[in-house]
Design an enzyme around this catalytic site. Structure first.
Site, PDB file in Angstrom:
ATOM      1  N   VAL A  11     -54.667  23.327  -2.660  1.00 14.72           N
ATOM      2  CA  VAL A  11     -53.269  24.046  -2.036  1.00 14.72           C
ATOM      3  C   VAL A  11     -52.406  22.702  -1.713  1.00 14.72           C
ATOM      4  O   VAL A  11     -51.336  22.480  -1.932  1.00 14.72           O
ATOM      5  CB  VAL A  11     -53.502  24.772  -0.742  1.00 14.72           C
ATOM      6  CG1 VAL A  11     -52.229  25.240  -0.075  1.00 14.72           C
ATOM      7  CG2 VAL A  11     -54.547  26.199  -1.170  1.00 14.72           C
ATOM      8  N   ARG A  32     -61.472  17.862  -9.481  1.00 15.68           N
ATOM      9  CA  ARG A  32     -62.772  17.877 -10.130  1.00 15.68           C
ATOM     10  C   ARG A  32     -63.220  19.097 -11.113  1.00 15.68           C
ATOM     11  O   ARG A  32     -63.668  18.916 -12.225  1.00 15.68           O
ATOM     12  CB  ARG A  32     -63.919  18.188  -8.793  1.00 15.68           C
ATOM     13  CG  ARG A  32     -65.226  18.550  -9.033  1.00 15.68           C
ATOM     14  CD  ARG A  32     -66.037  19.126  -7.921  1.00 15.68           C
ATOM     15  NE  ARG A  32     -65.540  20.120  -7.324  1.00 15.68           N
ATOM     16  CZ  ARG A  32     -66.272  20.837  -6.195  1.00 15.68           C
ATOM     17  NH1 ARG A  32     -67.132  20.414  -5.875  1.00 15.68           N
ATOM     18  NH2 ARG A  32     -65.438  21.813  -5.686  1.00 15.68           N
ATOM     19  N   ASN A 102     -57.902  16.504   6.478  1.00 13.84           N
ATOM     20  CA  ASN A 102     -58.099  16.703   7.755  1.00 13.84           C
ATOM     21  C   ASN A 102     -59.319  15.892   8.132  1.00 13.84           C
ATOM     22  O   ASN A 102     -60.496  16.720   8.514  1.00 13.84           O
ATOM     23  CB  ASN A 102     -58.274  18.031   8.219  1.00 13.84           C
ATOM     24  CG  ASN A 102     -57.085  18.481   8.665  1.00 13.84           C
ATOM     25  OD1 ASN A 102     -55.846  17.752   8.667  1.00 13.84           O
ATOM     26  ND2 ASN A 102     -56.569  19.811   8.768  1.00 13.84           N
ATOM     27  N   SER A 128     -49.355  17.526   8.033  1.00 11.94           N
ATOM     28  CA  SER A 128     -49.247  18.647   8.372  1.00 11.94           C
ATOM     29  C   SER A 128     -48.248  19.477   7.792  1.00 11.94           C
ATOM     30  O   SER A 128     -47.076  18.841   7.509  1.00 11.94           O
ATOM     31  CB  SER A 128     -48.952  18.657   9.947  1.00 11.94           C
ATOM     32  OG  SER A 128     -48.803  20.088  10.630  1.00 11.94           O
ATOM     33  N   LYS A 182     -53.467  13.640  14.225  1.00  9.32           N
ATOM     34  CA  LYS A 182     -53.551  14.993  13.365  1.00  9.32           C
ATOM     35  C   LYS A 182     -54.516  15.783  14.092  1.00  9.32           C
ATOM     36  O   LYS A 182     -54.157  17.116  14.261  1.00  9.32           O
ATOM     37  CB  LYS A 182     -53.882  14.734  11.742  1.00  9.32           C
ATOM     38  CG  LYS A 182     -53.945  16.024  11.199  1.00  9.32           C
ATOM     39  CD  LYS A 182     -52.608  16.766  11.106  1.00  9.32           C
ATOM     40  CE  LYS A 182     -52.520  18.269  10.559  1.00  9.32           C
ATOM     41  NZ  LYS A 182     -53.401  18.899   9.730  1.00  9.32           N
ATOM     42  N   HIS A 185     -52.786  17.141  17.116  1.00  6.03           N
ATOM     43  CA  HIS A 185     -51.825  18.146  16.488  1.00  6.03           C
ATOM     44  C   HIS A 185     -52.267  19.486  16.603  1.00  6.03           C
ATOM     45  O   HIS A 185     -51.859  20.422  16.942  1.00  6.03           O
ATOM     46  CB  HIS A 185     -51.103  17.679  15.320  1.00  6.03           C
ATOM     47  CG  HIS A 185     -50.309  18.618  14.588  1.00  6.03           C
ATOM     48  ND1 HIS A 185     -50.715  19.631  13.903  1.00  6.03           N
ATOM     49  CD2 HIS A 185     -48.945  18.706  14.781  1.00  6.03           C
ATOM     50  CE1 HIS A 185     -49.907  20.590  13.449  1.00  6.03           C
ATOM     51  NE2 HIS A 185     -48.729  19.901  13.851  1.00  6.03           N
ATOM     52  N   ASN A 186     -53.404  19.656  15.629  1.00  5.94           N
ATOM     53  CA  ASN A 186     -54.222  20.960  15.479  1.00  5.94           C
ATOM     54  C   ASN A 186     -54.586  21.528  16.783  1.00  5.94           C
ATOM     55  O   ASN A 186     -54.651  22.927  16.810  1.00  5.94           O
ATOM     56  CB  ASN A 186     -55.185  20.684  14.545  1.00  5.94           C
ATOM     57  CG  ASN A 186     -54.570  20.601  13.131  1.00  5.94           C
ATOM     58  OD1 ASN A 186     -53.390  19.978  12.791  1.00  5.94           O
ATOM     59  ND2 ASN A 186     -55.452  20.808  11.831  1.00  5.94           N
ATOM     60  N   GLU A 189     -51.810  22.945  18.511  1.00  6.32           N
ATOM     61  CA  GLU A 189     -51.320  24.159  17.587  1.00  6.32           C
ATOM     62  C   GLU A 189     -52.157  25.351  17.845  1.00  6.32           C
ATOM     63  O   GLU A 189     -51.616  26.629  18.010  1.00  6.32           O
ATOM     64  CB  GLU A 189     -51.645  23.786  15.982  1.00  6.32           C
ATOM     65  CG  GLU A 189     -51.306  25.104  15.194  1.00  6.32           C
ATOM     66  CD  GLU A 189     -51.874  24.252  13.638  1.00  6.32           C
ATOM     67  OE1 GLU A 189     -51.500  23.319  13.004  1.00  6.32           O
ATOM     68  OE2 GLU A 189     -52.639  25.090  12.979  1.00  6.32           O
ATOM     69  N   HIS A 454     -75.901  10.715  45.425  1.00  9.66           N
ATOM     70  CA  HIS A 454     -74.675   9.823  44.723  1.00  9.66           C
ATOM     71  C   HIS A 454     -73.481   9.304  45.465  1.00  9.66           C
ATOM     72  O   HIS A 454     -72.783   8.595  45.046  1.00  9.66           O
ATOM     73  CB  HIS A 454     -73.981  10.901  43.910  1.00  9.66           C
ATOM     74  CG  HIS A 454     -75.018  11.649  42.754  1.00  9.66           C
ATOM     75  ND1 HIS A 454     -75.544  10.712  41.808  1.00  9.66           N
ATOM     76  CD2 HIS A 454     -75.567  13.066  42.704  1.00  9.66           C
ATOM     77  CE1 HIS A 454     -76.234  11.541  41.003  1.00  9.66           C
ATOM     78  NE2 HIS A 454     -76.377  12.809  41.593  1.00  9.66           N
TER      79      HIS A 454
HETATM   80  P1  NBP Z   1     -58.253  23.704  -1.160  1.00  6.85           P
HETATM   81  O1  NBP Z   1     -59.338  24.584  -0.766  1.00  6.85           O
HETATM   82  O2  NBP Z   1     -56.999  24.439  -1.628  1.00  6.85           O
HETATM   83  O3  NBP Z   1     -58.721  22.743  -2.276  1.00  6.85           O
HETATM   84  C1  NBP Z   1     -59.890  21.747  -2.078  1.00  6.85           C
HETATM   85  C2  NBP Z   1     -59.908  20.600  -3.072  1.00  6.85           C
HETATM   86  O4  NBP Z   1     -60.984  19.994  -2.684  1.00  6.85           O
HETATM   87  C3  NBP Z   1     -59.872  21.193  -4.627  1.00  6.85           C
HETATM   88  O5  NBP Z   1     -59.040  20.236  -5.238  1.00  6.85           O
HETATM   89  C4  NBP Z   1     -61.484  20.937  -4.839  1.00  6.85           C
HETATM   90  O6  NBP Z   1     -61.842  20.964  -6.036  1.00  6.85           O
HETATM   91  C5  NBP Z   1     -61.760  19.556  -4.007  1.00  6.85           C
HETATM   92  N1  NBP Z   1     -63.193  19.586  -3.700  1.00  6.85           N
HETATM   93  C6  NBP Z   1     -64.108  20.220  -3.084  1.00  6.85           C
HETATM   94 BR1  NBP Z   1     -63.720  21.893  -2.275  1.00  6.85          BR
HETATM   95  N2  NBP Z   1     -65.296  19.839  -2.977  1.00  6.85           N
HETATM   96  C7  NBP Z   1     -65.358  18.731  -3.809  1.00  6.85           C
HETATM   97  C8  NBP Z   1     -66.096  17.706  -4.077  1.00  6.85           C
HETATM   98  N3  NBP Z   1     -67.384  17.764  -3.626  1.00  6.85           N
HETATM   99  N4  NBP Z   1     -65.680  16.815  -5.115  1.00  6.85           N
HETATM  100  C9  NBP Z   1     -64.491  16.688  -5.239  1.00  6.85           C
HETATM  101  N5  NBP Z   1     -63.416  17.398  -5.134  1.00  6.85           N
HETATM  102  C10 NBP Z   1     -63.790  18.556  -4.375  1.00  6.85           C
HETATM  103  O7  NBP Z   1     -58.002  22.773   0.208  1.00  6.85           O
HETATM  104  P2  NBP Z   1     -56.854  22.419   0.749  1.00  6.85           P
HETATM  105  O8  NBP Z   1     -56.115  23.352   1.715  1.00  6.85           O
HETATM  106  O9  NBP Z   1     -55.703  21.583  -0.215  1.00  6.85           O
HETATM  107  O10 NBP Z   1     -57.258  21.167   1.603  1.00  6.85           O
HETATM  108  C11 NBP Z   1     -57.468  19.924   1.424  1.00  6.85           C
HETATM  109  C12 NBP Z   1     -57.621  19.006   2.722  1.00  6.85           C
HETATM  110  O11 NBP Z   1     -56.335  19.014   3.382  1.00  6.85           O
HETATM  111  C13 NBP Z   1     -58.519  19.343   3.667  1.00  6.85           C
HETATM  112  O12 NBP Z   1     -59.205  18.303   4.169  1.00  6.85           O
HETATM  113  C14 NBP Z   1     -57.748  20.169   4.439  1.00  6.85           C
HETATM  114  O13 NBP Z   1     -58.483  20.493   5.911  1.00  6.85           O
HETATM  115  C15 NBP Z   1     -56.683  19.446   4.689  1.00  6.85           C
HETATM  116  N6  NBP Z   1     -55.332  20.252   5.198  1.00  6.85           N
HETATM  117  C16 NBP Z   1     -55.213  21.541   4.793  1.00  6.85           C
HETATM  118  C17 NBP Z   1     -54.111  22.148   5.101  1.00  6.85           C
HETATM  119  C18 NBP Z   1     -53.828  23.596   4.856  1.00  6.85           C
HETATM  120  O14 NBP Z   1     -52.873  24.288   5.528  1.00  6.85           O
HETATM  121  N7  NBP Z   1     -54.379  24.219   3.650  1.00  6.85           N
HETATM  122  C19 NBP Z   1     -53.187  21.528   5.886  1.00  6.85           C
HETATM  123  C20 NBP Z   1     -53.344  20.310   6.194  1.00  6.85           C
HETATM  124  C21 NBP Z   1     -54.448  19.555   5.950  1.00  6.85           C
HETATM  125  P3  NBP Z   1     -62.097  21.996  -7.049  1.00  6.85           P
HETATM  126  O15 NBP Z   1     -60.752  22.671  -7.578  1.00  6.85           O
HETATM  127  O16 NBP Z   1     -62.939  21.338  -8.048  1.00  6.85           O
HETATM  128  O17 NBP Z   1     -62.801  22.961  -6.301  1.00  6.85           O
END
Ligand code: NBP
Length: 475
Positions: A11, A32, A102, A128, A182, A185-186, A189, A454
């Site tokens: 995402v 991946r 994150n 964020s 960050k 921030h969360n 939130e 103490h």
């Molecule tokens: P998604 O769940 O949408 O995507 C996860 C990504 O991580 C995919 O590209 C997936 O590849 C990859 N991945 C995983 Br799971 N395991 C892996 C591994 N062992 N090796 C390589 N790639 C791997 O997550 P997202 O919501 O885009 O979140 C990504 C980061 O951003 C996280 O740290 C999240 O906490 C942070 N974040 C999310 C938001 C939010 O609102 N969603 C906001 C701010 C920060 P694949 O396609 O091959 O499974």
């Protein structure tokens, strides 16, 4: 060759890549699961011209023009280490690994040190704003070496949200500072969301209001001091009718909230630093309790459901809604005071020199807690430089003087009616304790000395009394 590389087309990664491509950067992308990369390019429309799909991490590293900035946007934890390790094998001096997920800031500190020892710069960048923010302008909180940030600042500034033209992107400090900020921030939130949910609970259960009625109230509040993204989306969520049932969708959503860790980390770091972040803690605990659906159902059967109708306890409906709005504002002030306090203590502890005013400024747009209120916080920092507790400076002191009575009324009425308001209650207790000159810790300290020797300080006398004459009472 591409200007920047990006690993992880989930995402956040996919939307960040489109955002960068739209701003004119050429972005090499890798995921991946290769099918996701293909689908991403196929759906990118005209932006595909600025996107270079790569099938391997090696291919990605070879496609980005040195000195290479490569963003890793995958699930936090081991996946980041795995991707970073493969990329680092292809890196040379000047290349930068950027973890934009994150991450726990402690992991980021470790990674910064590990890669620094190998001559590779590592930036931990908090992003964020969710999907929409990533695509059209997130708030960006960077941590790491200034020279490394300076080499990528243009790109992150270009893609960031703008508040009246001011970019919401900044380097907030060295090593793990960006991910720490960050995280907090969360945490804030979580607190914001929980207090909004508590007020929703009072309207729903105490005032028997319908979802459209509550939507209208939140929409109205969004024109006042509570104006914020979270209030705005609360109104929008409550307006949505489920096409399957014809009822408000919210009524059919299971009442168990998920959590991924940043709220809990905020509470843990606050505890570790000795800073009371009780509103954030209460919000995290409320999510954990929400997950115990079976126990809650059994509890209601055991003790019976309370009669939650407020029956005019806070005045007529119009008065009650005004009081609820003020209570939410008071709670919000306490929660933000705590969040900023945690950051101030972290800054001191780790010599980060966190620019708290800048942090408030880059939270004014793009991120989930963006609000009019953050503009007030930013202005206070501009005016005062440093602030020891937000509750004790204007305009927040003035706001609290008038709104704390409403918070007290809401917490008291909710308690009497069996409506759980843990975050609002914590905010009230924090406010009350923060303005209690003579606390009850005299007894606590005496007890500690009684059983543990103490010692204690005697009012008006210097030094520590080694041990009180407690044996006299025992005799
Ligand atoms: P998604 O769940 O949408 O995507 C996860 C990504 O991580 C995919 O590209 C997936 O590849 C990859 N991945 C995983 Br799971 N395991 C892996 C591994 N062992 N090796 C390589 N790639 C791997 O997550 P997202 O919501 O885009 O979140 C990504 C980061 O951003 C996280 O740290 C999240 O906490 C942070 N974040 C999310 C938001 C939010 O609102 N969603 C906001 C701010 C920060 P694949 O396609 O091959 O499974």
């Amino acid at each position: 060759m591409a200007d920047i590389g990006l690993v992880g087309l989930g995402v956040m990664g996919a939307n960040l890549a489109l955002n960068m491509a739209e701003k004119g950067y050429s972005v090499a992308v890798y995921n991946r699961t290769t099918e996701k990369t293909d689908a991403f390019i196929a759906n990118a429309g005209s932006l595909a011209a600025n996107l270079v799909p790569c099938k391997t991490l090696t291919g990605l590293a070879e496609t980005v023009r040195p000195p290479r900035p490569i963003v890793i946007m995958v699930k936090a934890g081991e996946a980041v280490d795995e991707q970073a390790e493969v990329l680092a094998a292809h890196f040379s001096a000047g290349d930068i690994l950027i973890d934009a997920g994150n991450a726990n800031f402690r992991d980021t500190r470790r990674r910064v040190a590990t890669y620094a020892a190998r001559g590779i710069d590592f930036l931990g960048v908090g992003v964020s704003g969710g999907e929409e923010g990533a695509r059209h302008g997130p708030s960006v909180m960077a941590g790491g070496k200034k020279e490394a940030w300076d080499r990528v600042a243009d790109i992150f500034t270009a893609i960031s949200a703008k508040f009246h033209g001011e970019p919401c992107a900044a380097r907030v400090g060295p090593e793990g500072a960006g991910h720490f900020v960050k995280t907090i921030h969360n945490g804030i939130e979580y607190a914001d969301m929980q207090m909004i949910a508590e007020v929703y609970g009072i309207m729903r259960d105490g005032l028997a209001m319908t979802a459209p009625e509550m939507a209208a109230v939140f929409a109205e509040w969004n024109d006042g001091p509570l104006k914020s993204y979270l209030i705005e989306i609360s109104a929008k969520v409550l307006e949505v009718v489920d096409p399957l049932t014809g009822r408000p969708l919210v009524e059919d959503i299971l009442d168990t909230a998920g959590q991924k860790g940043t709220g809990r980390w905020s509470a843990m770091e606050a505890q570790d630093l000795g800073v009371p972040a009780t509103v954030i803690e209460a919000a995290v605990a409320a999510r954990s309790l929400s997950a115990r659906k079976t126990e809650r159902v059994a509890g209601e059967a055991l003790f019976g459901a309370s009669d939650k109708a407020l029956k005019g306890a806070l005045g007529d409906k119009e008065q009650t809604l005004r009081i609820l709005e003020e209570a939410l504002l008071a709670g919000k002030i306490a929660a933000y005071a705590q969040g900023f306090d945690v950051m101030a203590r972290a800054s001191e502890t780790w010599n980060w020199d966190l620019p708290l005013g800048t942090i408030a400024r880059i939270w004014r747009a793009g991120c989930i807690i963006r609000s009019a209120f953050l503009d007030d916080i930013a202005s206070s920092y501009t005016l005062m430089g440093t602030i020891s507790n937000l509750m004790m400076v204007e305009p927040f002191t003035g706001m609290l003087r008038s709104s704390n009575r409403s918070l007290r009324g809401v917490v008291a009425a909710a308690a009497l009616k069996g409506i759980a308001v843990p975050a609002l209650s914590s905010a009230l207790a924090y406010f009350d304790l923060s303005r209690t000159a003579r606390s009850t810790a005299d007894l606590t300290q005496a007890q500690r000395d009684f059983f543990g020797a103490h010692g204690f300080e005697r009012i008006g006398a210097p030094g520590i009394v080694a041990h009180g004459p407690w044996a006299m009472s025992a005799g």
